[in-house]
Design a protein around this motif. Structure first.
Motif, PDB file in Angstrom:
ATOM      1  N   THR A   1       0.901  -1.050   0.231  1.00 30.12           N
ATOM      2  CA  THR A   1      -0.136   0.543  -0.125  1.00 30.12           C
ATOM      3  C   THR A   1       0.818   1.216  -0.427  1.00 30.12           C
ATOM      4  O   THR A   1       1.701   1.169   1.019  1.00 30.12           O
ATOM      5  CB  THR A   1      -1.359   0.460   1.060  1.00 30.12           C
ATOM      6  OG1 THR A   1      -1.597  -0.733   0.883  1.00 30.12           O
ATOM      7  CG2 THR A   1      -1.718   0.976   1.314  1.00 30.12           C
ATOM      8  N   ILE A   2       0.691   2.223  -1.149  1.00 28.66           N
ATOM      9  CA  ILE A   2       1.661   3.388  -1.007  1.00 28.66           C
ATOM     10  C   ILE A   2       1.038   4.546   0.075  1.00 28.66           C
ATOM     11  O   ILE A   2      -0.682   4.566  -0.073  1.00 28.66           O
ATOM     12  CB  ILE A   2       1.614   3.791  -2.409  1.00 28.66           C
ATOM     13  CG1 ILE A   2       2.019   2.985  -3.444  1.00 28.66           C
ATOM     14  CG2 ILE A   2       2.249   5.859  -2.151  1.00 28.66           C
ATOM     15  CD1 ILE A   2       2.200   2.954  -4.551  1.00 28.66           C
ATOM     16  N   GLU A   3       1.590   5.325   1.383  1.00 25.46           N
ATOM     17  CA  GLU A   3       1.205   5.709   2.142  1.00 25.46           C
ATOM     18  C   GLU A   3       1.831   7.357   1.218  1.00 25.46           C
ATOM     19  O   GLU A   3       2.827   7.605   1.924  1.00 25.46           O
ATOM     20  CB  GLU A   3       1.430   5.182   3.019  1.00 25.46           C
ATOM     21  CG  GLU A   3       0.974   6.348   4.144  1.00 25.46           C
ATOM     22  CD  GLU A   3       1.341   5.685   6.242  1.00 25.46           C
ATOM     23  OE1 GLU A   3       1.843   5.447   6.853  1.00 25.46           O
ATOM     24  OE2 GLU A   3       0.466   4.705   5.935  1.00 25.46           O
ATOM     25  N   ARG A   4       1.279   8.064   1.263  1.00 24.03           N
ATOM     26  CA  ARG A   4       1.582   9.620   0.737  1.00 24.03           C
ATOM     27  C   ARG A   4       1.635  10.728   1.749  1.00 24.03           C
ATOM     28  O   ARG A   4       2.532  11.276   2.046  1.00 24.03           O
ATOM     29  CB  ARG A   4       0.744   9.823  -0.128  1.00 24.03           C
ATOM     30  CG  ARG A   4       1.114   8.602  -1.157  1.00 24.03           C
ATOM     31  CD  ARG A   4      -0.247   9.406  -2.229  1.00 24.03           C
ATOM     32  NE  ARG A   4      -0.161   8.382  -3.256  1.00 24.03           N
ATOM     33  CZ  ARG A   4       0.007   9.089  -4.842  1.00 24.03           C
ATOM     34  NH1 ARG A   4      -1.554  10.087  -4.957  1.00 24.03           N
ATOM     35  NH2 ARG A   4      -0.531   7.988  -5.475  1.00 24.03           N
ATOM     36  N   MET A   5       1.404  10.171   2.898  1.00 26.95           N
ATOM     37  CA  MET A   5       1.010  11.045   4.185  1.00 26.95           C
ATOM     38  C   MET A   5       2.381  10.383   5.202  1.00 26.95           C
ATOM     39  O   MET A   5       2.443   9.695   5.351  1.00 26.95           O
ATOM     40  CB  MET A   5      -0.161  10.780   5.079  1.00 26.95           C
ATOM     41  CG  MET A   5      -1.688  11.379   3.687  1.00 26.95           C
ATOM     42  SD  MET A   5      -1.384  12.758   3.617  1.00 26.95           S
ATOM     43  CE  MET A   5      -1.215  14.054   5.189  1.00 26.95           C
ATOM     44  N   ALA A   6       2.563  11.221   6.060  1.00 24.73           N
ATOM     45  CA  ALA A   6       3.701  11.581   6.895  1.00 24.73           C
ATOM     46  C   ALA A   6       2.702  10.343   8.367  1.00 24.73           C
ATOM     47  O   ALA A   6       1.664  10.491   8.499  1.00 24.73           O
ATOM     48  CB  ALA A   6       4.306  12.355   7.529  1.00 24.73           C
ATOM     49  N   SER A   7       3.622   9.611   8.351  1.00 23.18           N
ATOM     50  CA  SER A   7       3.451   9.290   9.381  1.00 23.18           C
ATOM     51  C   SER A   7       4.009   8.476  10.456  1.00 23.18           C
ATOM     52  O   SER A   7       5.509   8.482  10.438  1.00 23.18           O
ATOM     53  CB  SER A   7       3.161   6.959   9.334  1.00 23.18           C
ATOM     54  OG  SER A   7       4.059   6.074   8.729  1.00 23.18           O
TER      55      SER A   7
ATOM     56  N   GLY B   1       6.714   9.029   3.548  1.00 24.91           N
ATOM     57  CA  GLY B   1       5.186   8.161   3.058  1.00 24.91           C
ATOM     58  C   GLY B   1       6.582   6.401   2.499  1.00 24.91           C
ATOM     59  O   GLY B   1       7.325   7.182   3.173  1.00 24.91           O
ATOM     60  N   GLY B   2       5.811   5.661   1.832  1.00 21.72           N
ATOM     61  CA  GLY B   2       6.157   4.935   1.332  1.00 21.72           C
ATOM     62  C   GLY B   2       5.342   3.770   0.649  1.00 21.72           C
ATOM     63  O   GLY B   2       4.153   4.081   1.183  1.00 21.72           O
ATOM     64  N   VAL B   3       5.796   2.297   0.869  1.00 21.71           N
ATOM     65  CA  VAL B   3       5.681   1.456   1.124  1.00 21.71           C
ATOM     66  C   VAL B   3       4.868   0.562   2.259  1.00 21.71           C
ATOM     67  O   VAL B   3       6.209   0.401   2.631  1.00 21.71           O
ATOM     68  CB  VAL B   3       6.159   0.681  -0.187  1.00 21.71           C
ATOM     69  CG1 VAL B   3       4.499  -0.534  -0.424  1.00 21.71           C
ATOM     70  CG2 VAL B   3       5.695   1.029  -1.621  1.00 21.71           C
ATOM     71  N   VAL B   4       4.096   0.544   2.214  1.00 18.83           N
ATOM     72  CA  VAL B   4       3.982  -0.393   3.605  1.00 18.83           C
ATOM     73  C   VAL B   4       2.809  -1.964   3.368  1.00 18.83           C
ATOM     74  O   VAL B   4       2.027  -1.899   2.557  1.00 18.83           O
ATOM     75  CB  VAL B   4       2.847   0.286   4.957  1.00 18.83           C
ATOM     76  CG1 VAL B   4       3.642   1.710   4.913  1.00 18.83           C
ATOM     77  CG2 VAL B   4       1.141   0.969   4.391  1.00 18.83           C
ATOM     78  N   ASP B   5       2.841  -2.672   4.392  1.00 19.31           N
ATOM     79  CA  ASP B   5       1.350  -3.685   4.326  1.00 19.31           C
ATOM     80  C   ASP B   5       3.085  -4.660   2.564  1.00 19.31           C
ATOM     81  O   ASP B   5       1.645  -5.025   2.435  1.00 19.31           O
ATOM     82  CB  ASP B   5       0.830  -3.836   4.622  1.00 19.31           C
ATOM     83  CG  ASP B   5      -0.209  -3.649   5.253  1.00 19.31           C
ATOM     84  OD1 ASP B   5       0.842  -3.220   6.700  1.00 19.31           O
ATOM     85  OD2 ASP B   5      -0.999  -2.281   5.798  1.00 19.31           O
ATOM     86  N   ALA B   6       3.675  -4.122   2.305  1.00 15.94           N
ATOM     87  CA  ALA B   6       4.533  -5.204   1.057  1.00 15.94           C
ATOM     88  C   ALA B   6       4.946  -6.371   1.660  1.00 15.94           C
ATOM     89  O   ALA B   6       5.544  -6.463   2.501  1.00 15.94           O
ATOM     90  CB  ALA B   6       5.830  -4.111   1.352  1.00 15.94           C
ATOM     91  N   GLY B   7       4.858  -7.269   0.774  1.00 13.32           N
ATOM     92  CA  GLY B   7       5.198  -8.387   0.540  1.00 13.32           C
ATOM     93  C   GLY B   7       5.631  -9.735  -0.986  1.00 13.32           C
ATOM     94  O   GLY B   7       4.836  -8.189  -1.562  1.00 13.32           O
TER      95      GLY B   7
END
Length: 144
Positions: free
Chosen positions: A10-16, A22-28
């Motif tokens: 999932t591409i996350e565009r907001m800062a966390s 941002g970046g790619v999260v829940d990747a596999g």
């Protein structure tokens, strides 16, 4: 070891808290052998076309077999073989069995719809075997 498969995330565009910009999260990686039933026999098992919906990865192989892979459970939930003769009764045999390969097409405006095209035939495809318990997979994934 090198694997071939579907890289998802999932591409996350907001800062966390995890990533500042941002970046790619829940990747596999969903390995083709695990979803396409190659059984470790070797050889190429990569699909000829891939489609993505909010709930599925949909693959099409060269033998005209469509597979629906549940994105949460990461399991094949349905396999269907496309019979092009019954899809297009009015098309000529040359249109159906020509050199063109079939492909999956997605509409950016309707992310839940996938179309299968070959030659002059266009078919809307959807899963008819989807269980109504997707909430169980989602809950289990959140708990783990």
């Amino acid at each position: 070891r090198t694997e071939t498969g579907i890289y998802y995330g999932t591409i996350e565009r907001m800062a966390s808290a995890v990533s500042v910009g941002g970046g790619v999260v829940d990747a596999g990686m969903l390995v083709y052998d695990s979803i396409l039933g190659n059984g470790g026999r070797g050889g190429s098992c990569a699909p000829s076309s891939i489609g993505v919906t909010p709930h599925h990865f949909i693959t099409l192989n060269s033998g005209n077999e469509v597979r629906f892979v549940n994105r949460e459970a990461r399991k094949v939930i349905q396999k269907e073989r496309v019979d092009w003769l019954s899809v297009s009764q009015s098309a000529s045999i040359g249109d159906i069995h020509g050199g063109e390969a079939a492909e999956l097409i997605m509409d950016i405006r309707r992310p839940d719809q996938i179309w299968l095209r070959k030659g002059r035939s266009l078919v809307h495809i959807s899963s008819s075997c989807e269980g109504r318990d997707i909430w169980k997979y989602t809950l289990a994934r959140c708990i783990d």
